[in-house]
Design an enzyme around this catalytic site. Sequence first.
Site, short mmCIF file in Angstrom:
data_model
loop_
_atom_site.label_atom_id
_atom_site.label_comp_id
_atom_site.label_asym_id
_atom_site.label_seq_id
_atom_site.Cartn_x
_atom_site.Cartn_y
_atom_site.Cartn_z
N ARG A 186 -0.15 -4.73 1.79
CA ARG A 186 0.49 -5.18 3.03
C ARG A 186 -0.38 -4.70 4.21
O ARG A 186 -1.02 -3.66 4.15
CB ARG A 186 1.88 -4.56 3.14
CG ARG A 186 2.67 -5.06 4.33
CD ARG A 186 3.99 -4.31 4.51
NE ARG A 186 4.67 -4.79 5.68
CZ ARG A 186 5.53 -4.08 6.40
NH1 ARG A 186 5.83 -2.84 6.05
NH2 ARG A 186 6.11 -4.59 7.48
N HIS A 187 -0.38 -5.47 5.29
CA HIS A 187 -1.11 -5.04 6.49
C HIS A 187 -0.62 -3.67 6.93
O HIS A 187 0.46 -3.22 6.56
CB HIS A 187 -0.90 -6.06 7.62
CG HIS A 187 0.55 -6.25 7.95
ND1 HIS A 187 1.29 -5.32 8.65
CD2 HIS A 187 1.40 -7.23 7.61
CE1 HIS A 187 2.53 -5.74 8.75
NE2 HIS A 187 2.64 -6.89 8.12
N GLY A 188 -1.40 -3.02 7.80
CA GLY A 188 -1.04 -1.69 8.28
C GLY A 188 -0.03 -1.73 9.42
O GLY A 188 0.50 -2.80 9.76
N ALA A 228 1.05 -0.85 4.86
CA ALA A 228 -0.10 -0.60 3.97
C ALA A 228 0.30 -0.32 2.53
O ALA A 228 -0.48 0.23 1.75
CB ALA A 228 -0.99 0.53 4.50
#
Length: 451
Positions: free
Chosen positions: A82-84, A390
Amino acid sequence: MICKIPRVIALAYLSFSLTCCVGENADPLLGDIPLIATHFGTKGRYEEVNTYLINDPLAVNETLIRLPSSECSAIHLLTVIRHGTRDPTNKNAKKMTDFYNLVLSNASNWLQKVGLSQWKMWYTEDMDGRLVEKGRMDHTNLAMRLAKSFPTLVTEHNLRNGHIKFVTSSTHRCINSTIAFQRGLKKSFGIEGEDYDYEVNDALMRFFEKCDRFVVEVDKNKSAVVQLEHFLSGPEMKRIYEKMADRLQVPYPAITADMAEAAFYLCAYEFAIKTINSPWCQLFDDVDAQVMEYAGDLKHYWKKSYGHEINSKSSCVLFRDLFNRLDQAANDRRSGKVYEAVTVQVGHAETLIPLLTLLGLFKDVDPLTSTNFATQTGRVFRSGRIVPYASNLVLVLYDCPEGLRLETRLNEQPLMLPKMDTHLPLFEDVKRNYAKLLQGCDQKAVCDLPE
Ligand SMILES: *[C@@H]1O[C@H](CO)[C@@H](O)[C@H](O)[C@H]1NC(C)=O
Ligand SMILES: *[C@@H]1O[C@H](CO)[C@@H](O)[C@H](O)[C@H]1NC(C)=O
Ligand SMILES: *[C@@H]1O[C@H](CO)[C@@H](O)[C@H](O)[C@H]1NC(C)=O
Ligand SMILES: *[C@@H]1O[C@H](CO)[C@@H](O)[C@H](O)[C@H]1NC(C)=O
């Protein structure tokens, strides 16, 4: 390693920092973490899942980095991340602005009392969930830890020779996360300047918006989340609205579900983005936070997970892609070809939850409903444990004398796949367990709506 700060000094520092600036810039090493930080759900920090990272963001759990056996070698590592940490989306920034205006005009005493009268509303409605500096660090550090954990796959040679493949969602926060991840690898290997390619692929990383059946039957369908609606007007949430109104000394009707959510976000974002234990958090005690967390989990359960079958089925395309990549790496190795060593795929909570659900993970015996908050306190479906910023699913394929083995980790912790009795099952056993999905689970058949 954990660095022990003498207690007397720590306390002196803490009281100084409190009098000086009410939590601003307080040192997280000293534990200035909101008591409710484990209840932020998808707005939670990765550090709440792996607390040892608070002291050392590059620490890896040494007990996990050994090969399953000295006779096994790692062939392929595949990770979906996952994105931060990111800014709020404009929708959430608007809710927070509305709440802040209410407090500013009608609860100035409270603002003064908790030391927020100088606080500036810095969330603006043109924010659209951009990756923040903390979010870049989430990915940079994760990359460096993975390089340490998988020293035979995540190598300088593989990076330089294009054997580490990057696939990302087109969203700017994902692209920037991918770049931050690459930066972490470059840092690990002391490479400067070089840029590496990445492939933007929304069919794979944003399958949820490409799947018509999911969009119509769940995403745009209010009845699909009726359990959440009921919970938001149920007794547990009502109690929160009243307690908030009492704390702020505003009339009861002023605190709606949106207002409560906005207040919770203010606490969560100030912490995730700025590492501040904000006085906004004082609007919630631990029980309130558990209830707010449950409301979030209810939404994810019905919109992304077991609530409706199409939620997980919409990830068929990614599921099959993962297994194809593992098969491909194994076949190429067997036939002596050069094979891809690592695949890094960057997406969203909406990417990971359906996939983990399709894999049969984090399934409670009873569904999450509007009326069973009290009996679900021990549930396994807790989004803050599963998909904080993340968060990452890691699959590693090993070639062992007895055959191929597959290791699974979530957020750098071992994860047992359903029906397996070891963390390192034979790849054949895993595939047998998912045979139906590997043969069926055709994206078009699953997602197409009848004319
Ligand atoms: C490291 O991993 C092992 C095995 O999962 C676990 O028992 C242990 O608690 C972990 N250590 C830390 C510091 O998290
Ligand atoms: C503050 O309270 C007044 C009356 O009590 C109300 O008219 C007004 O709408 C409130 N302000 C906000 C921002 O809700
Ligand atoms: C990545 O972050 C930088 C710096 O904040 C920003 O200027 C840029 O637009 C972002 N890239 C993308 C693709 O969004
Ligand atoms: C919306 O969701 C409800 C409950 O799951 C379902 O019965 C209904 O068919 C859905 N509506 C559409 C248009 O799919």
